[in-house]
Structure formats: C-alpha cells, structure tokens
Design an enzyme around this catalytic site. Structure first.
Site, PDB file in Angstrom:
ATOM      1  N   CYS A 164     -67.364 -18.241 -58.968  1.00 23.31           N
ATOM      2  CA  CYS A 164     -67.776 -18.844 -60.283  1.00 23.31           C
ATOM      3  C   CYS A 164     -68.947 -18.044 -60.981  1.00 23.31           C
ATOM      4  CB  CYS A 164     -67.933 -20.285 -60.379  1.00 23.31           C
ATOM      5  SG  CYS A 164     -66.622 -21.382 -60.069  1.00 23.31           S
ATOM      6  N   CYS A 167     -74.720 -23.946 -68.057  1.00 24.49           N
ATOM      7  CA  CYS A 167     -75.800 -24.093 -66.930  1.00 24.49           C
ATOM      8  C   CYS A 167     -76.443 -25.351 -66.931  1.00 24.49           C
ATOM      9  CB  CYS A 167     -76.847 -22.964 -66.941  1.00 24.49           C
ATOM     10  SG  CYS A 167     -76.251 -21.312 -66.955  1.00 24.49           S
TER      11      CYS A 167
END
Lengths: 285, 389
Positions: free
Chosen positions: A35, A106
């Site tokens: 990822c 994030c």
C-alpha cells in the site's frame, strides 16, 4: 512539493515515541508495504483505570504518515481507552495544524491503528491487524476499502466528492474503476436511500460449461485484461474444473513477484463479484 | 537561500546564463512579430531560422524545416500522435510502451477509449523493451508506433532504430519521445529512420515553455493547433522568439557537450557505487549496460521515497522519487511497476539526475549524508526488523 505545516515538518524530522513497547498490552497494525504506508502502534494500559500510560509507533510512509503517527501517540497518552477511542482522523489532522487534502488518509491510518490496538488490548494483547470484515462489501479493490469505511469517512468529514473520498480513504486512487460506485455511495449517504436489492446471480455450480466459459471470459475481457494490459501483461483462461477457474498470466505479469496477489486481488475478486461468490481461481504456470 | 545541490536534471535544468544572455534582447528591444511586414519584426524571423538550424543539427535532422517549434515536449508528443492517427483514419491499431511519459500514455489511453486498439509493450525487470512481443503484435493495420528513446525515470535506452525499422516494414509511422535523450547522448533522427521525434529545451539548459517536434520531410502531417500560418502552417501561434533563440543557443552548447559524456558518467557511477556499497538493501533500477550517463535510479528497501526526499531537502539536495506519495497519486511509478520492481522497493526509489554542472564535491556530499537518512528512516519503519535479520 507538499505544503506541510511547521508542526508536520517538526514531527516528521524529530518524531516522538518512535519504537515498540516490550510486552505491550495492545498492538495495532494497519497498511502494508504494498500500500505504500503502514503503521504499527503499541500501547501500555493500566488495567484498573484503563488509562494509556505509554504509546509507541513504527511507520513506513511519507512525512505526513510519520507525523500523524507520532502526534497520535502524544494525543492518546494519559487518556482512558474510552476517551482515546473518540479520537477521529479529523482530530489528528487538526492537532497537526492541517494536512494537505491528498494526505488525509494518513490521519485515517492513525485512527485505524488505534482502533486495532484497543481491540488487541481487549483480546488479551495479541497483535491485531486492522482489516475490513470478511463480510464487508469491498468497493475499492486496489486498496481494499469497504463501503462501511467509505460511509464512515463521508459522515465524519462531511465529504462531498469522489476526490474527497480518495484523499481520505485512498479508495479510487489507483485504477479508478470504483469511482462511479463511490459516487453512488456519496449520493446514498446524502439522500438516505435504502440500498437497492442485490440482483440475483446463478450459483457457478449450476451453470452449464458453456455458460461458465462465457461468463468468465466476459469478466476477464471487460474488467481484468484492461488493467493488466496497462502493465504490459494479460491473462488467458486455461480450464474450468467444477468451481475452480484456471488461468495463466501472460506478458509482464508472467513471473512477476506479485503475480499471486494479481490472481487473488484482481482475477478472483472480479469473478467472485461479477459471476459468482463460490469461484476459486488457480494460476497455471 | 541555502546552497542547492541540484540532482534533478531530468525534471528540469538551470537555464544557462549564456542562453539567458541571448534571449534577453528579444523581450524589450527586438520584440517585433516575425510575421510582420516591417523590418523591425520581420528581422526576428532570421533569428528564429538560425535557431532552427542549430536545433536540427543537435538532433540530426537532415533539413532545418523538419523542425517545428512547440510550447513543450508534451505538446510535441500530443501533436505527433494525433497527427498520425488522423492521417491514417482507416488504421485503428497503435502501439506504445508501458513505460512512456504520461504525455504519450494518456493520449493513447484516450484514443483507446475512443475505439482504437492499443498495445502497450512491456519491459523486463531491467526495463528492457520486449522486442519479441512488439514484433508479434505489429500488423499492416498499425497506424503508429510511439516508443521513447530513453526513459526519464531509469535512463534505460530503447533500441529506437531497430523499432523504427520494424515499424517501417509494416508501413506504420514511428514517433519517439526523445525529450530525455537529446543532449545527453548523441542522437540522429535521420540515421535512425525516425518519422517524428519530440524534444524539449528546458532539459538541456534552455528555457521552459519551448519544445520541438521533428517531422521528416514527406511524412503525412496534420496540425494540432490551428489558426495561423506560423511554422509553415504546422503549429499556429506567434513564435516564442526569446525562447526559440535560447533553444538555439542551448542546442549549440549541448551539441558540443554531448561529444564527451564520460565525466558525467564517472560521477554518476561514483555516486551509485558508493550508495549501493554503504547502504544495505539498495538496488539500482534500470539497464545498467545501456543507460543515459546522467541518470541513477536507486531503490532503498523498506523506506518510503517522499521521506527520503524531504530529509535530503534539509541538506539542500534535490532529487525525485517514484514513490506514490510524492506524486499525489496513490500508486508507485508506472515505470517501476512495469519492471515488476517489488513493492517494498518501488516505494523507496530515488532518482538522481546529474548535469554537466554537477561537481564531485556535490556527489561526495550526497554519499556522506544519505546513508544516515536511510538508517534513521529504517529505525522508524515497522519493516526494519525484517531488514535486521
């Protein structure tokens, strides 16, 4: 160049609480090397008060991933599990001043790692990897993002467009094929519609041989080959035995280190979703 | 401003002071329009034509009128591809490689969505063009083959002459995006059997906003930008005289420079050797036997590219990365993926691209600083333990 706040830069350059707590009471993991970002969060919890006495992190990722992880450890220390569980990705982002839109995922990663770490504590401390439920309906196959995760992000952050959803969850950020589905989810959330009834599919075992070949070939042609072609590869149907579809990867896909993943994540997923849930795919070399 | 160590010359280069000096008079003194009937403007036509000759010389065109000035390398790519498919409307098959610049790849994808059959030829793990597959897919129904001369990310050089020959045998046009090759290695459009070739000034110390397209005499051509007779009707729009003049100067300097690429190659090799030696789990991406002399693409396992770049930036070192996070997209470089570079390495790739202005002291500084940066990031990484084993 990203427009990072001074706080993001500071937590990236000199991150606090780097590392791993030995004999941690809870360990949560999210993401992977594939990822492009991953976070491992370990926490120490006071059994009586359920207060988090210590938290450490390890992160593989960009500056905002490292900063989000580090500030999360600061935010949860001293909080009870119940208090910490209320922290949302928006809280993490605002603690950092802000994050670029494209980097909001994030902060979501931080929230998910925390969720997994709390779950891990409740389960006696064995490390738990945050993942979508087996039963969850996966919308973005590239990044394995479920409808539930997308709906949650839309509600929590008041997201209005497909790009917003991509920035926050990564969904739709790779091949982009699920973008229409994401738009439908957004529409649904804001119109409070009930989900449309699933169209019935014939179980694979009950199809004729010709029917099986036609159905499988159609899905390979429409959904699988265009994607593989982009990387200079392709796939051919070799055989169908019962519920097992045998395929061979061609071109650049042949012998590629991630060919196993291609079979599972791309070919099998597509066939399961478009043809029948009981299909298994095997690679023939 | 702090000292900058600029190792991102495949992204853009410094406009050389000599180039700027030649450009300057064409802003506020000789600002006339080359198309004008008065001498004040008309004389600028001579300046444009002089520049065209210099550019033709650099890229090995037989005639100066084979050069069309465009607004960018990307425009040249778009022009070449659209001209080819529109010139041969009955041929619905086009071929490119999987590792092209987006200015080619996106045009092909767009044409694919409009009904053209497209083959994206893959590469092996060194980034080498799959000639065998290319031979097997090209037919008499192929309108265009567009394959880059050298890859911007890894520097790998493709055998354009061989590809051009095969295209010719099948009556297909051959276009090459030579934006990264021109000025870095000797190129000759004429000798390589090329029909169309794109290039750009700002990669060879010219200014930004000016590119060019070589169109071999006798090649069917349809302009992309309509509305004027400029460039012999092949590209409408008042000539960007200062930039064209600068491009000419930059081409002249590059033609002299490209004769000796050994110095830049030696510095690149020094950098690469030292980094791979000092840093565990570092791998060079690309075909090391056949690469641009200025380009080094190195993957550092288990760390992420953007983080590396930002730490380098602290020291004033400019490089770029094929990691997902740097581009705003969420996937790592399509070039590294086509090469099947493992994900654990693709995200941690850094490209250093040198120029003739790069000094040994600068290379030594990078060699001194980078190992510590990678070590620091690996300490933070959850995959660091795999590394320690």
């Amino acid at each position: 160049m990203w427009d990072y706040t001074d706080k993001v830069k500071e937590y990236f350059k000199n991150p606090k609480n780097v590392g791993e707590i030995e004999n941690a009471d809870g360990t949560g993991q999210v993401g992977s090397l594939v990822c492009g970002d991953a976070l491992r969060l370990t926490i120490k919890v006071d059994r009586k008060t359920e207060k988090i006495s210590d938290a450490k992190f390890q992160t593989f990722g960009c500056a905002s991933a490292i900063a989000s992880s580090s500030i999360l450890t600061e935010m949860i220390k001293g909080k009870t599990l119940a208090e910490a569980s209320k922290i949302t990705n928006a809280d993490i982002a605002s603690e950092l001043g802000s994050l670029p839109e494209e980097k909001m995922h994030c902060s979501v990663m931080g929230m998910e790692a925390l969720e997994a770490a709390v779950k891990s504590y409740r389960a006696g401390g064995k490390p738990i990897v945050f993942e979508e439920d087996e039963s969850a309906k996966i919308v973005c196959k590239c990044f394995n993002v479920s409808e539930e995760t997308i709906v949650k992000a839309i509600r929590a952050n008041n997201l209005k467009t497909v790009d917003d959803v991509t920035h926050f969850t990564k969904a739709g950020g790779a091949c982009g094929r699920c973008k229409p589905d994401i738009q439908k989810i957004i529409d649904k959330v804001y119109s409070c519609e009930t989900p449309a009834a699933q169209t019935g599919k014939i179980p694979f075992g009950q199809m004729t041989v010709v029917g099986k070949i036609k159905a499988v070939e159609a899905v390979l042609e429409e959904y699988v080959r265009p994607k593989l072609n982009m990387d200079g590869g392709s796939v051919e149907l070799v055989d169908i035995e019962g519920g097992t579809v045998k395929v061979r990867l061609l071109g650049a896909c042949r012998g590629c280190a991630s060919s196993g993943g291609t079979i599972k994540m791309l070919v099998e997923r597509a066939l399961k979703e478009k043809v029948s849930n009981d299909i298994k795919v095997e690679q023939v070399i | 401003m702090k000292k900058v160590i600029y190792l991102d010359n495949n992204a853009t280069t410094m406009t050389a002071p000599e180039v700027v000096a030649e450009m300057l008079p064409y802003f506020s003194e000789k600002y006339g329009n080359p198309s004008s009937m008065h001498a004040f403007g008309g004389e600028n036509k001579h300046a444009v034509e002089a520049a065209r000759k210099k550019v033709a010389n650099l890229i090995g065109a037989q005639y100066a009128d084979e050069i069309i000035f465009t607004g960018s390398g990307s425009e040249a790519d778009n022009t070449a591809i659209m001209s080819a498919v529109n010139s041969f409307p009955n041929k619905k098959h086009i071929i490119t490689s999987a590792v092209e610049h987006p200015a080619v790849l996106e045009v092909f994808k767009n044409l694919q969505s409009k009904g053209w059959r497209v083959d994206y030829i893959g590469v092996d793990k060194f980034g080498v063009f799959d000639m065998e597959t290319f031979r097997s897919v090209i037919t008499k129904n192929t309108a265009l083959v567009s394959v880059m001369w050298a890859n911007s990310e890894t520097g790998t050089i493709f055998p354009v002459k061989e590809i051009a020959d095969i295209a010719k045998q099948n009556n297909a046009l051959f276009h090459t995006d030579a934006v990264q090759a021109v000025g870095k290695i000797p190129v000759s459009a004429e000798d390589s059997g090329i029909d169309m070739m794109s290039f750009s000034a700002h990669k060879i110390h010219g200014s930004k906003g000016i590119g060019g397209l070589y169109v071999k005499r006798g090649t069917r051509f349809l302009p992309l930008i309509l509305g004027g007779h400029q460039e012999k009707g092949k590209r409408a729009g008042t000539e960007n005289v200062p930039s064209i003049v600068g491009f000419g100067k930059a081409a002249e300097m590059a033609a002299a420079r490209v004769k000796d690429i050994s110095k830049i190659e030696a510095l690149r090799d020094k950098l690469e050797r030292a980094l791979v030696e000092k840093i565990p789990d570092a791998k060079v991406n690309g075909d090391q036997r056949n690469r641009l002399p200025n380009t080094s693409n190195i993957s550092f396992g288990y760390v992420e590219g953007e983080s590396i770049l930002l730490h380098l930036d602290e020291y004033g070192i400019c490089a770029s990365s094929g990691s997902a996070c740097t581009s705003g997209s969420l996937e790592p470089s399509h070039v590294l993926r086509a090469m099947c570079v493992d994900f654990s390495f693709a995200h941690g790739s850094v490209r250093f691209s040198l120029s003739d202005k790069t000094t040994e002291a600068e290379i030594d500084f990078v060699i001194e600083k980078l190992p510590g940066i990678i070590e620091k990031l690996r300490k933070i990484s959850p995959f660091g333990r795999n590394h320690a084993k």
